[in-house]
Design an enzyme around this catalytic site. Structure first.
Site, short mmCIF file in Angstrom:
data_model
loop_
_atom_site.label_atom_id
_atom_site.label_comp_id
_atom_site.label_asym_id
_atom_site.label_seq_id
_atom_site.Cartn_x
_atom_site.Cartn_y
_atom_site.Cartn_z
N TYR A 32 0.82 -1.21 0.00
CA TYR A 32 0.00 0.00 0.00
C TYR A 32 0.85 1.25 0.00
O TYR A 32 2.07 1.19 0.18
CB TYR A 32 -0.95 0.00 1.20
CG TYR A 32 -0.28 0.34 2.52
CD1 TYR A 32 0.55 -0.58 3.16
CD2 TYR A 32 -0.46 1.59 3.12
CE1 TYR A 32 1.17 -0.26 4.37
CE2 TYR A 32 0.15 1.91 4.32
CZ TYR A 32 0.97 0.98 4.95
OH TYR A 32 1.58 1.31 6.13
N HIS A 101 -1.76 -20.91 0.51
CA HIS A 101 -0.58 -20.05 0.64
C HIS A 101 0.11 -19.83 -0.71
O HIS A 101 0.62 -18.76 -0.98
CB HIS A 101 0.44 -20.65 1.62
CG HIS A 101 0.01 -20.59 3.06
ND1 HIS A 101 -1.14 -21.17 3.52
CD2 HIS A 101 0.59 -20.00 4.13
CE1 HIS A 101 -1.25 -20.95 4.82
NE2 HIS A 101 -0.22 -20.24 5.22
N LYS A 146 6.46 -2.02 1.80
CA LYS A 146 5.30 -1.39 2.47
C LYS A 146 4.12 -2.37 2.41
O LYS A 146 3.16 -2.19 1.65
CB LYS A 146 4.98 -0.03 1.84
CG LYS A 146 4.23 0.89 2.82
CD LYS A 146 4.31 2.33 2.39
CE LYS A 146 3.36 3.24 3.12
NZ LYS A 146 3.46 3.25 4.58
N GLU A 178 12.92 2.29 13.66
CA GLU A 178 12.03 3.36 13.20
C GLU A 178 10.82 3.40 14.11
O GLU A 178 10.78 2.69 15.11
CB GLU A 178 11.63 3.13 11.74
CG GLU A 178 10.91 1.80 11.51
CD GLU A 178 10.49 1.58 10.07
OE1 GLU A 178 10.41 2.53 9.29
OE2 GLU A 178 10.22 0.41 9.73
N1 DCS Z 1 8.07 3.62 8.56
C1 DCS Z 1 6.91 2.95 8.67
C2 DCS Z 1 6.90 1.63 9.36
C3 DCS Z 1 5.73 3.51 8.13
O1 DCS Z 1 4.58 2.82 8.21
C4 DCS Z 1 5.78 4.77 7.52
C5 DCS Z 1 4.57 5.42 6.91
C6 DCS Z 1 7.01 5.44 7.45
C7 DCS Z 1 8.15 4.83 7.97
C8 DCS Z 1 7.16 6.79 6.79
O2 DCS Z 1 7.02 6.68 5.41
P1 DCS Z 1 6.48 7.89 4.52
O3 DCS Z 1 7.32 9.06 4.87
O4 DCS Z 1 6.70 7.43 3.13
O5 DCS Z 1 5.06 8.11 4.87
N2 DCS Z 1 3.32 4.95 7.23
C9 DCS Z 1 2.15 5.38 6.52
C10 DCS Z 1 0.94 4.88 7.15
O6 DCS Z 1 0.70 3.72 7.36
N3 DCS Z 1 0.14 5.91 7.44
O7 DCS Z 1 0.70 7.09 7.09
C11 DCS Z 1 1.97 6.86 6.50
#
Ligand code: DCS
Length: 284
Positions: A32, A101, A146, A178
């Site tokens: 996504y 799976h 992602k 992170e």
């Molecule tokens: N790390 C993780 C685990 C994330 O889910 C996200 C963004 C980021 C870093 C930052 O990435 P971006 O700068 O590209 O947004 N998560 C998205 C989410 O699930 N909701 O908003 C942003």
């Protein structure tokens, strides 16, 4: 009621039908993106679309649309919902087929869905800063993808929420990776530290913009992992994401960061980030 993205078209929300055997639903088998919309314009859309195709490729999903077609659909999604400032969400799954799976055959088409939402920028967080907690990073080893599988992130974010905190800062042992849905930075003596973009983090699009902003304001960057203890003794701490932009962290686990207010370098990065935000299109 609004409009949704459903495969190759924009339809009324209630027209979208998702199969109970969609692999996104049963396995979280998909990827996504979330893209910020400022003044009706998608921000860093190209970077998000590139990452979307790259994430899909890493899990061997072939998106059955060209990037140009996807751009058109996403612009239509924003326009149909008359979004001024908010975000769009879109995802693709490996499609619907009897639960197994093993990947389905090529006859099963991936399923693309998306929506748009009006959503104000969280300016109070930018100005006052937020609180965070630590949580063990129990996610898999391909956080560069992602993926729709967000259970590790969901459990950590819920824990933060239950502690009255905005974000859970994840660590593998002593090493900070992170946030549950963001990237994490520390600033010490004017140097910006953040985890390198490897398999343990998502290389945030906002992260990439912030690194560019740092270069533009002559702020040195070190893509080096920090320990929990190092993070706690930083002068300033930041979380970033598409919706969080440059958010100062002023407290972690009841330890105050710096003087407990957004710091000087954070403010400089925020100001530089602000210059990149699309301004309203002037009507002729
Ligand atoms: N790390 C993780 C685990 C994330 O889910 C996200 C963004 C980021 C870093 C930052 O990435 P971006 O700068 O590209 O947004 N998560 C998205 C989410 O699930 N909701 O908003 C942003």
């Amino acid at each position: 009621m609004g409009y949704s993205l459903w495969n190759d078209r924009i339809v009324a929300d209630n027209e979208v039908v998702v199969d109970k055997e969609d692999r996104g639903y049963q396995f979280g088998d998909g990827v996504y993106e979330v893209v910020k919309v400022y003044n009706g314009q998608a921000f860093t859309l190209e970077e998000h679309v590139e990452r979307f195709y790259a994430s899909a490729d890493k899990i061997h999903i072939t998106i059955p649309y060209t990037k140009d077609k996807l751009y058109t659909l996403l612009h239509q999604l924003i326009e149909a919902n008359e979004i001024n400032t908010g975000h769009i969400y879109f995802q693709i799954t490996r499609g619907a087929s009897p639960r197994n799976h093993i990947f389905p055959g090529d006859d099963v088409l991936p399923v693309l869905t998306g929506f748009a939402k009006e959503n104000a920028r969280p300016v109070e967080n930018f100005e006052k800063g937020v609180r965070a907690i630590f949580d063990e990073d129990i996610r898999w080893l391909r956080c560069d993808i992602k993926s729709l599988n967000l259970l590790g992130a969901v459990l950590s974010k819920q824990k933060a929420h239950e502690h009255g905190a905005y974000e859970a800062i994840l660590h593998r042992g002593e090493v900070i990776t992170e946030g549950s849905s963001s990237n994490i930075y520390g600033i010490k003596d004017g140097v910006l530290y953040t985890h390198p973009a490897d398999n343990l983090i998502l290389n945030g699009i906002t992260r990439q913009v912030i690194l560019k902003c740092a270069a533009e304001i002559n702020m040195p960057v070190k893509e080096e992992a920090m320990t929990k203890e190092q993070l706690l003794t930083m002068d300033e701490v930041i979380v970033s994401s598409t919706t969080s932009e440059v958010t100062p962290v002023i407290e972690i686990e009841d330890r105050v960061i710096g003087d407990g207010t957004p710091g000087e370098w954070t403010r400089k990065l925020q100001a530089q980030f602000e210059t990149k935000i699309p301004t309203p299109i002037q009507q002729a």
